[in-house]
Design an enzyme around this catalytic site. Structure first.
Site, PDB file in Angstrom:
ATOM      1  N   LYS A  42       0.876  -1.150  -0.014  1.00 41.85           N
ATOM      2  CA  LYS A  42       0.094  -0.015  -0.036  1.00 41.85           C
ATOM      3  C   LYS A  42       0.615   1.165   0.135  1.00 41.85           C
ATOM      4  CE  LYS A  42      -2.973  -2.373   3.323  1.00 41.85           C
ATOM      5  NZ  LYS A  42      -3.322  -2.443   4.698  1.00 41.85           N
ATOM      6  N   GLY A  43       2.221   1.119   0.197  1.00 39.55           N
ATOM      7  CA  GLY A  43       2.812   2.297   0.930  1.00 39.55           C
ATOM      8  C   GLY A  43       3.011   3.326  -0.418  1.00 39.55           C
ATOM      9  N   GLU A  98       8.009   2.594  -6.213  1.00 45.15           N
ATOM     10  CA  GLU A  98       8.197   1.951  -4.934  1.00 45.15           C
ATOM     11  C   GLU A  98       8.182   3.317  -3.998  1.00 45.15           C
ATOM     12  OE1 GLU A  98       7.573   0.292  -2.557  1.00 45.15           O
ATOM     13  OE2 GLU A  98       8.850  -1.518  -2.597  1.00 45.15           O
ATOM     14  N   ASP A  99       7.810   3.072  -2.672  1.00 45.01           N
ATOM     15  CA  ASP A  99       7.890   4.354  -1.749  1.00 45.01           C
ATOM     16  C   ASP A  99       9.222   4.267  -1.309  1.00 45.01           C
ATOM     17  OD1 ASP A  99       7.854   1.887  -0.330  1.00 45.01           O
ATOM     18  OD2 ASP A  99       6.296   2.499   0.944  1.00 45.01           O
ATOM     19  N   ASP A 102      14.799  -0.078   0.882  1.00 47.12           N
ATOM     20  CA  ASP A 102      15.573  -0.057   1.915  1.00 47.12           C
ATOM     21  C   ASP A 102      16.371  -1.419   2.140  1.00 47.12           C
ATOM     22  OD1 ASP A 102      16.029   0.153   5.022  1.00 47.12           O
ATOM     23  OD2 ASP A 102      14.435  -1.211   5.482  1.00 47.12           O
ATOM     24  N   LYS A 130      17.063   4.277   1.013  1.00 43.60           N
ATOM     25  CA  LYS A 130      17.830   4.459   2.667  1.00 43.60           C
ATOM     26  C   LYS A 130      19.165   3.526   1.880  1.00 43.60           C
ATOM     27  CE  LYS A 130      14.814   4.077   6.283  1.00 43.60           C
ATOM     28  NZ  LYS A 130      13.994   3.018   7.154  1.00 43.60           N
ATOM     29  N   PHE A 151      13.460   5.230  11.037  1.00 42.18           N
ATOM     30  CA  PHE A 151      12.151   4.954  10.740  1.00 42.18           C
ATOM     31  C   PHE A 151      11.454   5.984  10.102  1.00 42.18           C
ATOM     32  CE2 PHE A 151       8.321   2.843  10.579  1.00 42.18           C
ATOM     33  CZ  PHE A 151       8.500   1.737   9.666  1.00 42.18           C
ATOM     34  N   ASP A 158       3.810   3.801   6.425  1.00 43.42           N
ATOM     35  CA  ASP A 158       3.211   3.398   7.670  1.00 43.42           C
ATOM     36  C   ASP A 158       4.325   2.953   8.550  1.00 43.42           C
ATOM     37  OD1 ASP A 158       3.679   0.962   6.282  1.00 43.42           O
ATOM     38  OD2 ASP A 158       2.433   0.060   7.975  1.00 43.42           O
ATOM     39  N   ARG A 164       0.209   6.788   7.174  1.00 47.56           N
ATOM     40  CA  ARG A 164       0.082   7.067   5.638  1.00 47.56           C
ATOM     41  C   ARG A 164      -0.437   8.347   5.089  1.00 47.56           C
ATOM     42  NH1 ARG A 164       1.511   1.718   3.925  1.00 47.56           N
ATOM     43  NH2 ARG A 164       0.785  -0.054   4.969  1.00 47.56           N
TER      44      ARG A 164
HETATM   45  P1  IMP Z   1      13.101  -3.553   1.823  1.00 46.08           P
HETATM   46  O1  IMP Z   1      12.650  -5.041   1.405  1.00 46.08           O
HETATM   47  O2  IMP Z   1      13.923  -3.792   3.246  1.00 46.08           O
HETATM   48  O3  IMP Z   1      13.879  -2.855   0.892  1.00 46.08           O
HETATM   49  O4  IMP Z   1      11.911  -2.900   2.312  1.00 46.08           O
HETATM   50  C1  IMP Z   1      10.962  -2.148   1.652  1.00 46.08           C
HETATM   51  C2  IMP Z   1       9.750  -2.034   2.572  1.00 46.08           C
HETATM   52  O5  IMP Z   1       9.823  -1.727   3.742  1.00 46.08           O
HETATM   53  C3  IMP Z   1       8.962  -0.617   1.733  1.00 46.08           C
HETATM   54  O6  IMP Z   1       8.446  -0.687   0.590  1.00 46.08           O
HETATM   55  C4  IMP Z   1       8.251  -0.313   3.082  1.00 46.08           C
HETATM   56  O7  IMP Z   1       7.064  -0.710   2.902  1.00 46.08           O
HETATM   57  C5  IMP Z   1       9.135  -0.816   4.174  1.00 46.08           C
HETATM   58  N1  IMP Z   1       9.914   0.258   4.737  1.00 46.08           N
HETATM   59  C6  IMP Z   1      11.212   0.238   4.769  1.00 46.08           C
HETATM   60  N2  IMP Z   1      11.659   1.428   5.446  1.00 46.08           N
HETATM   61  C7  IMP Z   1      10.746   1.715   5.740  1.00 46.08           C
HETATM   62  C8  IMP Z   1      10.627   3.006   6.900  1.00 46.08           C
HETATM   63  O8  IMP Z   1      11.447   3.843   7.166  1.00 46.08           O
HETATM   64  N3  IMP Z   1       9.282   3.577   7.237  1.00 46.08           N
HETATM   65  C9  IMP Z   1       8.075   2.717   6.604  1.00 46.08           C
HETATM   66  N4  IMP Z   1       8.311   1.468   6.040  1.00 46.08           N
HETATM   67  C10 IMP Z   1       9.546   1.211   5.560  1.00 46.08           C
HETATM   68 MG    MG Z   2       5.242  -0.893   4.341  1.00 48.91          MG
END
Ligand code: IMP
Ligand code: MG
Length: 179
Positions: A42-43, A98-99, A102, A130, A151, A158, A164
């Site tokens: 949903k992000g 993508e939002d 990470d 990030k 965070f 969220d 959100r």
């Molecule tokens: P990844 O697989 O670790 O790259 O995670 C990606 C997903 O984790 C994103 O699409 C977000 O939904 C969530 N996410 C990562 N960092 C944050 C944050 O700082 N705040 C909120 N959601 C996050």
């Molecule tokens: Mg999320």
């Protein structure tokens, strides 16, 4: 909600300027292509809604929902498809919206999965990156902002499904998730 935010990282104005810039670049790059925006729910819903309106060429849009986080603030490493795309990717120039990138686990999994469906091309557009936390071999083709290892919430992002709807992006106060 505002009381739970330690610091505003990106204002509404910062975000809308950047979204307009990205939309203009994407419109040029995909001028003669079959652009499909894939919104990762949903992000990315807020970012997608804005960027699609700053894109000035015809495009399709579809949605996919994956879960990787649960209610925690660190990646579980497990990606589950909650809702798949409705349309076939054959011949389409896919741009994943993508939002935040990470650890990169979610996107590297998704990229492999979607590449197997024979799109004409596949690229990634992320509002936030990030970089310090990267744990998978993946990078974004279109990036809005690099953000620190904190965070953050708002503009679609969220914590436990909350925040959100904040119109800006801010750092969540630790006391919200350590109590
Ligand atoms: P990844 O697989 O670790 O790259 O995670 C990606 C997903 O984790 C994103 O699409 C977000 O939904 C969530 N996410 C990562 N960092 C944050 C944050 O700082 N705040 C909120 N959601 C996050
Ligand atoms: Mg999320």
């Amino acid at each position: 909600m505002n009381n739970d935010i330690k610091k505003v990282l990106l204002s509404q104005e910062d975000i809308s300027k950047k979204v307009a810039e990205l939309g203009a670049i994407i419109s040029t790059d995909y001028k003669d292509k079959n652009l499909l925006l894939v919104c990762i729910l949903k992000g990315s819903v807020v970012f997608t809604a804005d960027i699609m309106r700053s894109i000035t060429i015809p495009c399709n849009i579809d949605f996919m929902s994956v879960s990787s986080y649960g209610n925690k603030t660190t990646s579980s490493g497990v990606v589950k498809i909650v809702k798949d795309l409705d349309i076939s990717l054959e011949g389409l120039d896919v741009l994943i919206i993508e939002d935040i990138l990470d650890s990169g686990k979610t996107l590297s999994y998704l990229k492999k999965l979607l590449l197997d469906r024979n799109p004409a091309s596949l690229k990634i557009c992320t509002l936030l990156d990030k970089k310090e936390r990267r744990n998978a071999d993946i990078s974004s083709d279109y990036t809005g902002f690099d953000v620190p290892d904190e965070f953050i919430v708002g503009y679609g992002l969220d914590y436990a499904e909350k925040y959100r709807n904040l119109p800006y992006i801010g750092v969540l106060d630790e006391r919200v998730y350590t109590k």
